[in-house]
Write a protein that holds these residues in place. Structure first.
Motif, mmCIF file in Angstrom:
data_model
loop_
_atom_site.group_PDB
_atom_site.id
_atom_site.type_symbol
_atom_site.label_atom_id
_atom_site.label_comp_id
_atom_site.label_asym_id
_atom_site.label_seq_id
_atom_site.Cartn_x
_atom_site.Cartn_y
_atom_site.Cartn_z
ATOM 1 N N ARG A 126 26.408 46.630 39.915
ATOM 2 C CA ARG A 126 25.632 45.546 39.325
ATOM 3 C C ARG A 126 25.744 44.319 40.214
ATOM 4 N NH1 ARG A 126 27.480 44.247 33.508
ATOM 5 N NH2 ARG A 126 29.418 43.929 34.600
ATOM 6 N N ILE A 152 26.541 40.530 40.943
ATOM 7 C CA ILE A 152 27.565 39.654 40.413
ATOM 8 C C ILE A 152 27.156 38.212 40.688
ATOM 9 C CG2 ILE A 152 29.971 38.948 40.629
ATOM 10 C CD1 ILE A 152 30.641 41.841 41.303
ATOM 11 N N SER A 192 32.769 33.925 37.095
ATOM 12 C CA SER A 192 31.814 35.029 37.056
ATOM 13 C C SER A 192 30.938 34.848 35.825
ATOM 14 C CB SER A 192 32.557 36.367 37.002
ATOM 15 O OG SER A 192 31.639 37.427 36.826
ATOM 16 N N GLN A 227 31.857 39.905 35.127
ATOM 17 C CA GLN A 227 32.657 40.884 35.845
ATOM 18 C C GLN A 227 33.976 40.262 36.290
ATOM 19 O OE1 GLN A 227 29.404 40.274 36.766
ATOM 20 N NE2 GLN A 227 28.371 42.180 37.329
ATOM 21 N N THR A 228 34.996 41.092 36.427
ATOM 22 C CA THR A 228 36.281 40.608 36.909
ATOM 23 C C THR A 228 36.272 40.582 38.434
ATOM 24 O OG1 THR A 228 37.327 42.769 37.083
ATOM 25 C CG2 THR A 228 37.413 41.659 34.916
ATOM 26 N N GLU A 238 35.810 43.544 40.821
ATOM 27 C CA GLU A 238 34.481 43.994 41.210
ATOM 28 C C GLU A 238 33.874 43.145 42.325
ATOM 29 O OE1 GLU A 238 32.014 45.201 37.704
ATOM 30 O OE2 GLU A 238 33.722 44.370 36.601
ATOM 31 N N THR A 290 38.213 36.571 35.361
ATOM 32 C CA THR A 290 36.791 36.315 35.600
ATOM 33 C C THR A 290 36.542 34.977 36.274
ATOM 34 O OG1 THR A 290 36.579 35.362 33.402
ATOM 35 C CG2 THR A 290 36.064 37.723 33.628
#
Length: 192
Positions: free
Chosen positions: A44, A46, A116, A120-121, A124, A153
């Motif tokens: 995905r 980010i 983020s 996402q963390t 990623e 995040t």
């Protein structure tokens, strides 16, 4: 010559030939982590967001972020939102420019944060960095690399602050939780 900053390290913001810096740019770059063939197909986008929080003492007096691109006094300016990152070639995906000479005297610190927005963390994210550049000549002064990912995040990246008659930069590098700068305020306070 750039300095790679470790968490908590501080540098003075002076020109290599002497004299004070006048305009600096905080650059943020990142890429979505790609682990394995299947992950590359399903990765995905980010959306990391850079923010600059201006403080008088411990009181936030202004903020610059993707929905408020210029500080009320005009001394701090965000160049615009990047919702996917991905430059990853060393270039900045988002930038915040600070005219140090125009920062009002009551503003003692400017804290740079990254969050983020898509949730996402940092596990990623890869090739993420925060850097400070002398905007008058393009020379990179300092770089803080986000290493090791993590389940968080957001990150309290660095701050520039008044010291004596000039400015200094401190790498903070503290993980935090939140999708917006407002979510990060409790995590920022201990670093003021």
């Amino acid at each position: 010559m750039s300095v790679n900053l470790a968490k908590g390290q501080q540098i003075s913001l002076t020109k290599s030939g002497g004299g004070e810096l006048t305009v600096v740019r905080m650059g943020l770059g990142w890429q979505a982590a790609k682990k394995g063939f299947f992950a590359r197909l399903t990765a995905r986008e980010i959306d990391l967001d850079a923010s600059a929080l201006l403080f008088a003492g411990k009181e936030a007096v202004d903020v610059v972020f993707f929905q408020h691109l210029t500080s009320d006094d005009g001394s701090v300016r965000h160049t615009g939102d990047n919702r996917v990152g991905g430059a990853g070639q060393g270039g900045d995906d988002e930038s915040i420019i600070v005219d140090l000479q125009r920062v009002p005297v009551h503003v003692e610190q400017i804290v740079f944060t990254v969050n983020s927005f898509t949730g996402q963390t940092f596990e990623e994210v890869e090739n993420a960095f925060c850097r400070l550049v002398d905007e008058t000549n393009g020379q990179e002064l300092a770089r803080y690399t986000l290493t090791g990912g993590g389940h968080h995040t957001a990150q309290i990246m660095a701050k520039v602050y008044r010291s004596g008659g000039g400015w200094q930069m401190a790498a903070i590098g503290t993980p935090a939780e939140g999708r917006t700068f407002q979510d990060l305020m409790p995590a920022v306070t201990p670093h003021l």
